[in-house]
Design a protein around this motif. Structure first.
Motif, PDB file in Angstrom:
ATOM      1  N   ASP A   5       0.222  50.063  16.663  1.00 23.61           N
ATOM      2  CA  ASP A   5      -0.151  51.387  16.170  1.00 23.61           C
ATOM      3  C   ASP A   5       0.430  51.559  14.763  1.00 23.61           C
ATOM      4  O   ASP A   5       1.259  50.754  14.319  1.00 23.61           O
ATOM      5  CB  ASP A   5       0.407  52.479  17.085  1.00 23.61           C
TER       6      ASP A   5
ATOM      7  N   THR B 222       4.011  57.045  22.042  1.00 21.00           N
ATOM      8  CA  THR B 222       3.542  55.706  21.700  1.00 21.00           C
ATOM      9  C   THR B 222       4.581  54.657  22.087  1.00 21.00           C
ATOM     10  O   THR B 222       4.260  53.614  22.664  1.00 21.00           O
ATOM     11  CB  THR B 222       3.239  55.617  20.197  1.00 21.00           C
TER      12      THR B 222
ATOM     13  N   GLN C 206      -5.999  49.579  22.169  1.00 15.66           N
ATOM     14  CA  GLN C 206      -6.430  49.785  20.791  1.00 15.66           C
ATOM     15  C   GLN C 206      -7.757  50.537  20.725  1.00 15.66           C
ATOM     16  O   GLN C 206      -7.951  51.418  19.892  1.00 15.66           O
ATOM     17  CB  GLN C 206      -6.543  48.441  20.060  1.00 15.66           C
TER      18      GLN C 206
ATOM     19  N   TYR D  28      -7.091  54.164  21.511  1.00 12.13           N
ATOM     20  CA  TYR D  28      -6.485  54.825  20.352  1.00 12.13           C
ATOM     21  C   TYR D  28      -7.555  55.165  19.298  1.00 12.13           C
ATOM     22  O   TYR D  28      -7.556  56.263  18.723  1.00 12.13           O
ATOM     23  CB  TYR D  28      -5.419  53.930  19.725  1.00 12.13           C
TER      24      TYR D  28
END
Length: 451
Positions: A103, A117, A434, A437
């Protein structure tokens, strides 16, 4: 204790993050330069790295951060990394995420988002370590099996099949009958071959009889032999049976449940004494044969129905080796598929997904046929899901299809059920972390919230 390494040339950043992570009982290590950070990674067990992108005064290009990221990734490929960006171009951080960064967060960061996170990545890091440990342990056990035994080139990767193979090797040298059970096409004969290859009679013959492929009136003649004219259609020459052919070796009786009751009585006698007579003969013959039998039938039910002798069942079933169906060992599917391809073609991602999702009611035999057909139908040496022609599998409830992106409501509901844990929400939605996100960022869904 969970440990995060913070690599930032600003001591205030390390102090602030030490306090923040300490609230969650997370140990924090700090390094003021890439060199110091890499050195700490060699000495300490670290679960997560939070790194800056610039370390030299008046530098905003992010090149130092890129170099550090690549150095960590090269030495510790499974270690999650969060990027802290202040002046660095957003495109640079996005490229690093595509290259494997977990991230990126801007300075000043949002404490709640950073904590959420970090917790997600620490949880994932722990799971990754556990998976790696199990994988390494399985590789170690497999190497031991390969070194100690002759596995006859069997292809497997699953724990279930490993257990069956290991047990087969352990009992191979015991001079007792073995019953191999499992569905048709699962690989029972391969297990019998492993038993023979590691037995005390491994240099003797290995003779196979499929009791289900012969007419019932011929099975006894096939097993025990026949003198001239012993039955209708018999030749004028004596016929050697499979027990005589297997003398000094192993006889594999496949589909033993199809043996008629008269043949079962003779088989029981051979197992107990090694003696039998050919059909039409009064001469008693003596053999020394290791018997391995196999069945997909429910022999106890056949005993209750009077179709199989109970005394024979217990004589055959001194050791039972169960070969699980392919549906119970999905880890074997892709290695077997690639083995059957024999280098003629490769599997694309859609084919791999379809192979793993299929239930394989026909087991390894069905898989082999599907791969052989697909290798003939594919274009340019690439097998796709369409070439396999497998029946589509419905996605589980709550999981989006492969071409359907979840909407905001679906993502927020999944996050709420997962209490904000990204990895759990992503798994429920059928996405990678991912991908989730990116979808959340596109829809403006906050990462640290349960709503």
């Amino acid at each position: 204790m969970r440990t995060i390494l913070v690599i930032d040339d600003n001591p205030a950043v390390g102090t602030a993050l030490d306090v923040l992570f300490g609230l969650r009982e997370i140990r924090t290590l700090t390094a003021a330069s890439p060199e110091a950070g890499l050195a700490l990674l060699e000495r300490e067990a670290v679960d997560l790295v939070v790194q800056d992108m610039n370390f030299t005064a008046d530098t905003t290009s992010g090149e130092e951060g890129v170099a550090l990221f690549r150095a960590i990734r090269e030495r510790h490929p499974d270690l999650p990394i969060i990027l802290l960006t202040a002046w660095t171009r957003l495109e640079t951080a996005v490229e690093l995420v595509k290259a494997g960064a977990a991230d990126y967060l801007g300075k000043p960061w949002d404490d709640n988002k950073l904590l959420a996170t970090a917790e997600n990545l620490l949880e994932l890091s722990e799971a990754t370590r556990e998976v790696t440990r199990h994988r390494d342990e399985r590789r170690r056990r497999r190497r031991q099996l390969d070194d100690r035994y002759d596995l006859r080139g069997i292809v497997y990767a699953s724990t279930a099949m490993e257990r069956a193979i290991e047990l087969a090797c352990q009992v191979a040298r015991a001079d007792v009958p073995i019953l191999v059970t499992g569905p048709n096409g699962a690989g029972k004969e391969r297990i019998a071959e492993i038993v023979q290859a590691n037995s005390a009679v491994k240099d003797g013959p290995f003779v196979t009889v499929n009791c289900g492929a012969l007419p019932s009136e011929l099975i006894e003649a096939e097993l025990f032999g026949a003198d001239p004219g012993a039955y209708t259609g018999a030749t004028n020459r004596a016929r050697e049976g499979r027990f005589e052919a297997a003398d000094g070796g192993t006889l594999f009786l496949d589909e033993i449940g199809n043996l008629p009751l008269a043949g079962q009585a003779k088989l029981l006698r051979v197992l107990e004494s090694g003696q039998f007579e050919r059909l039409g003969s009064s001469r008693t013959r003596q053999v020394k044969v290791r018997v391995v039998s196999a069945t997909n039938a429910d022999l106890p039910a056949m005993i209750r129905d009077g179709k199989f002798r109970e005394d024979l069942y217990y004589r055959l079933n001194v050791i039972e080796l169960r070969v699980p169906p392919l549906a119970e060992r999905s880890d074997d599917v892709l290695p077997l598929a690639e083995y059957f391809l024999e280098g003629r073609a490769v599997l694309d991602e859609s084919a791999r997904t379809a192979l793993v999702a299929h239930a394989w009611p026909g087991n390894v035999r069905e898989l082999k046929n599907a791969i052989q057909r697909a290798s003939l139908l594919c274009s340019n040496g690439v097998v796709t899901a369409r070439d396999l022609g497998l029946a589509p599998v419905r996605a589980p409830a709550g999981r989006a299809g492969p071409d359907v992106e979840p909407d905001r409501e679906a993502i927020e509901s999944a996050l709420q059920r997962a209490r904000g844990v990204i990895s759990q929400a992503a798994a429920e939605l059928g996405l990678s972390r991912q991908a989730l996100y990116r979808r959340m960022d596109k829809l403006g869904v906050a990462a640290g919230s349960e709503a």
